[in-house]
Design a protein around this motif. Structure first.
Motif, short mmCIF file in Angstrom:
data_model
loop_
_atom_site.label_atom_id
_atom_site.label_comp_id
_atom_site.label_asym_id
_atom_site.label_seq_id
_atom_site.Cartn_x
_atom_site.Cartn_y
_atom_site.Cartn_z
N GLU A 53 0.83 -1.20 0.00
CA GLU A 53 0.00 0.00 0.00
C GLU A 53 0.87 1.26 0.00
OE1 GLU A 53 -3.45 2.32 0.01
OE2 GLU A 53 -3.10 0.19 -0.40
N LEU A 54 1.98 1.23 0.76
CA LEU A 54 2.89 2.37 0.76
C LEU A 54 3.53 2.59 -0.61
CD1 LEU A 54 4.70 1.88 4.20
CD2 LEU A 54 2.95 3.56 3.63
N VAL A 55 3.92 1.48 -1.26
CA VAL A 55 4.51 1.59 -2.59
C VAL A 55 3.49 2.14 -3.59
CG1 VAL A 55 5.44 0.25 -4.51
CG2 VAL A 55 6.23 -0.21 -2.20
N ARG A 56 2.24 1.73 -3.42
CA ARG A 56 1.19 2.21 -4.33
C ARG A 56 0.99 3.72 -4.18
NH1 ARG A 56 -3.94 3.63 -4.62
NH2 ARG A 56 -4.14 3.61 -2.37
N LYS A 57 0.96 4.20 -2.91
CA LYS A 57 0.78 5.63 -2.69
C LYS A 57 1.98 6.42 -3.21
CE LYS A 57 -2.23 5.18 1.36
NZ LYS A 57 -2.37 5.47 2.81
N TRP A 58 3.19 5.88 -2.96
CA TRP A 58 4.40 6.57 -3.43
C TRP A 58 4.42 6.64 -4.96
CZ3 TRP A 58 8.42 4.64 -6.45
CH2 TRP A 58 9.53 5.48 -6.58
N SER A 59 4.04 5.55 -5.61
CA SER A 59 4.04 5.53 -7.08
C SER A 59 3.03 6.53 -7.63
CB SER A 59 3.72 4.12 -7.58
OG SER A 59 4.67 3.18 -7.10
N LEU A 60 1.86 6.60 -7.01
CA LEU A 60 0.84 7.54 -7.48
C LEU A 60 1.31 8.98 -7.30
CD1 LEU A 60 -2.02 7.92 -8.60
CD2 LEU A 60 -2.87 7.87 -6.24
N ASN A 61 1.92 9.28 -6.16
CA ASN A 61 2.41 10.63 -5.91
C ASN A 61 3.55 10.99 -6.87
OD1 ASN A 61 2.49 13.03 -3.92
ND2 ASN A 61 4.61 12.34 -3.95
N THR A 62 4.45 10.03 -7.12
CA THR A 62 5.55 10.28 -8.06
C THR A 62 5.04 10.52 -9.47
OG1 THR A 62 6.98 8.85 -6.71
CG2 THR A 62 7.72 9.35 -8.94
N TYR A 63 4.03 9.77 -9.86
CA TYR A 63 3.46 9.95 -11.20
C TYR A 63 2.85 11.34 -11.36
CZ TYR A 63 -0.18 9.76 -14.76
OH TYR A 63 -1.00 10.05 -15.81
N LYS A 64 2.10 11.78 -10.34
CA LYS A 64 1.47 13.09 -10.42
C LYS A 64 2.51 14.21 -10.49
CE LYS A 64 -2.80 11.82 -7.99
NZ LYS A 64 -3.72 12.15 -9.10
N CYS A 65 3.56 14.10 -9.64
CA CYS A 65 4.60 15.14 -9.63
C CYS A 65 5.39 15.15 -10.94
CB CYS A 65 5.54 14.90 -8.44
SG CYS A 65 4.75 15.10 -6.83
N THR A 66 5.70 13.97 -11.47
CA THR A 66 6.43 13.91 -12.74
C THR A 66 5.61 14.51 -13.88
OG1 THR A 66 7.52 11.89 -11.97
CG2 THR A 66 7.64 12.37 -14.32
N ARG A 67 4.34 14.22 -13.87
CA ARG A 67 3.46 14.80 -14.90
C ARG A 67 3.40 16.32 -14.78
NH1 ARG A 67 -2.86 13.49 -14.67
NH2 ARG A 67 -2.54 14.76 -12.81
N GLN A 68 3.39 16.83 -13.54
CA GLN A 68 3.36 18.27 -13.34
C GLN A 68 4.65 18.92 -13.83
OE1 GLN A 68 0.94 20.22 -12.41
NE2 GLN A 68 2.16 22.10 -12.30
N ILE A 69 5.80 18.30 -13.53
CA ILE A 69 7.09 18.86 -13.96
C ILE A 69 7.17 18.91 -15.48
CG2 ILE A 69 9.58 18.47 -13.96
CD1 ILE A 69 9.29 17.30 -11.16
N ILE A 70 6.77 17.82 -16.13
CA ILE A 70 6.82 17.77 -17.59
C ILE A 70 5.88 18.81 -18.20
CG2 ILE A 70 6.35 16.33 -19.60
CD1 ILE A 70 7.26 13.93 -17.98
N SER A 71 4.72 18.97 -17.60
CA SER A 71 3.76 19.95 -18.12
C SER A 71 4.31 21.37 -18.00
CB SER A 71 2.44 19.85 -17.36
OG SER A 71 1.86 18.56 -17.53
N GLU A 72 5.00 21.65 -16.90
CA GLU A 72 5.59 22.99 -16.72
C GLU A 72 6.70 23.24 -17.72
OE1 GLU A 72 6.81 23.35 -12.70
OE2 GLU A 72 4.79 23.28 -11.86
N LYS A 73 7.54 22.23 -17.96
CA LYS A 73 8.64 22.41 -18.91
C LYS A 73 8.14 22.56 -20.34
CE LYS A 73 12.28 20.14 -16.24
NZ LYS A 73 13.30 19.06 -16.21
N LEU A 74 7.04 21.89 -20.66
CA LEU A 74 6.47 22.01 -22.00
C LEU A 74 5.59 23.25 -22.15
CD1 LEU A 74 5.51 18.27 -22.72
CD2 LEU A 74 7.51 19.55 -23.54
N GLY A 75 5.35 23.96 -21.07
CA GLY A 75 4.55 25.18 -21.14
C GLY A 75 3.06 24.92 -21.16
N ARG A 76 2.64 23.72 -20.77
CA ARG A 76 1.21 23.39 -20.79
C ARG A 76 0.55 23.55 -19.42
NH1 ARG A 76 1.53 17.75 -24.31
NH2 ARG A 76 2.44 18.67 -26.21
N GLY A 77 1.32 23.31 -18.39
CA GLY A 77 0.76 23.36 -17.05
C GLY A 77 1.03 24.69 -16.37
#
Length: 372
Positions: free
Chosen positions: A125-149
């Protein structure tokens, strides 16, 4: 009268008038078993059912009223760990333990089940929460670098952080140059000492140039001594600036990194909540929206706390930096000026002002007894 031969009592098998075995042996066997069983398990509460010797079935020990006894039908629980139970089990007997009117379980080991938490499921369960949080943060970083977020920006705080990082690079350059100066000054002092020793040796061996070599020897030794004093001031300056750059400023920048991570998480969950609010609202999406709202609020509080911590640390750092650099720059200036002016008294006074103690060049290292 002839004496009768002795008879073995074990060989006598009494029979009844009908030709059947007498029940006295069965009662005798039950009496012996009663003495061998533990206290609390009476014969009236135990019945032994045995089969023929040629039978392949095992004997059964049942807990219950013995036939013909007037004891109450109340059953006693036989502990499998008792000596008698172990002895009966070794003889191939099955223990039947009554369970209060329920179906009796004859043979097999007794298993005590406990409801315990599975550590593997918790880690999963801890790994699942960590993976979900990492996915959301990575998506946010990529969106900011691409100028979409979109990203949350505190203009005043970001400007202070940029100034701090720029100053750190400049202070590191000053620190590097001061260390180079210290190394070169040490090498020059070493050369001056060698030159002074050479002049002194020639002063003794050249009588016609005794005074000239003597003057130069004294001058080089004097410069080397003043160089040691200046070197102590420079090394003190280097140590203070190094503490400021690599400890105080670095600790503040570590808090800044934590603040930036909290900001990315805050924007990631903010974007997720905005996307859910733009979608349809039904029985399936409402629980997700509520959960997303709770996560967003949690990360918003974390972001606000880290932003406040960074503001406080930047304020204290600025005050500490001004105080430290003011003292160190005054020390550096006075020491350099006194050294090149040849003012030994002023140079020594500068070191006393900043409580700097110099180690004598000829002093040996303290012994282990002095260190203790």
């Amino acid at each position: 009268m002839a004496q009768e031969s002795p008879k073995n009592s074990a060989a006598e098998i009494p029979v009844t008038s009908n030709g059947q075995l007498e029940d006295s042996h069965e009662h005798s066997y039950n009496r012996d078993l009663k003495h061998s069983l533990p206290v609390g398990l009476g014969l009236s509460e135990t019945k032994i059912t045995s089969h023929g010797f040629d039978s392949t079935k095992e004997g059964v020990v049942e807990a219950g009223p013995f036939p013909g006894s007037s004891a109450s039908p109340k059953s006693s629980v036989i502990s499998p760990s008792s000596a008698a139970a172990s002895r009966l089990a070794g003889q191939g007997c099955d223990l039947i333990i009554p369970t209060g009117g329920k179906a009796q379980q004859k043979s097999g080991p007794v298993v005590l089940a406990e409801e315990v938490k599975n550590p593997a499921m918790e880690k999963l369960e801890l790994v699942r929460k960590w993976s979900l949080n990492t996915y959301k943060c990575t998506r946010q970083i990529i969106s900011e670098k691409l100028g979409r977020g979109s990203r949350t920006v505190d203009l005043e705080l970001e400007a202070q952080i940029d100034i701090l990082r720029d100053n750190k690079k400049k202070y590191e350059n000053i620190l590097k140059l001061a260390q180079t100066l210290s190394t070169q000054l040490f090498q020059m002092m070493h050369t001056q000492r060698q030159l002074g020793d050479a002049f002194a040796d020639l002063s003794l061996k050249s009588l016609e140039l005794h005074e000239e070599f003597g003057y130069n020897a004294d001058t080089q030794k004097f410069l080397a001594k003043n160089g040691e004093t200046l070197l102590g001031a420079i090394n003190f300056f280097i140590a203070s600036v190094n503490t400021l750059v690599n400890k105080t400023i670095e600790d503040t920048l570590l808090t800044v990194k934590q603040y930036e991570s909290a900001r990315i998480e805050y924007d990631a969950y903010r974007t997720d909540l905005e996307e859910l609010n733009l979608g349809p609202r039904d029985a399936n999406t409402l629980p997700k929206i509520e959960q997303s709202q709770q996560l967003f609020q949690m990360h918003k509080e974390k972001y606000d706390k880290m932003r406040n911590d960074v503001s406080i640390k930047l304020k204290f750092l600025e005050e500490n930096k001004v105080k430290v650099l003011h003292n160190q720059l005054v020390l550096f200036h006075n020491a350099i000026a006194a050294y090149f002016a040849g003012n030994q008294k002023q140079l020594e006074q500068t070191l006393k002002q900043f409580h700097i103690k110099l180690k004598n060049p000829g002093a040996d290292a303290p012994s282990w007894l002095e260190e203790q």
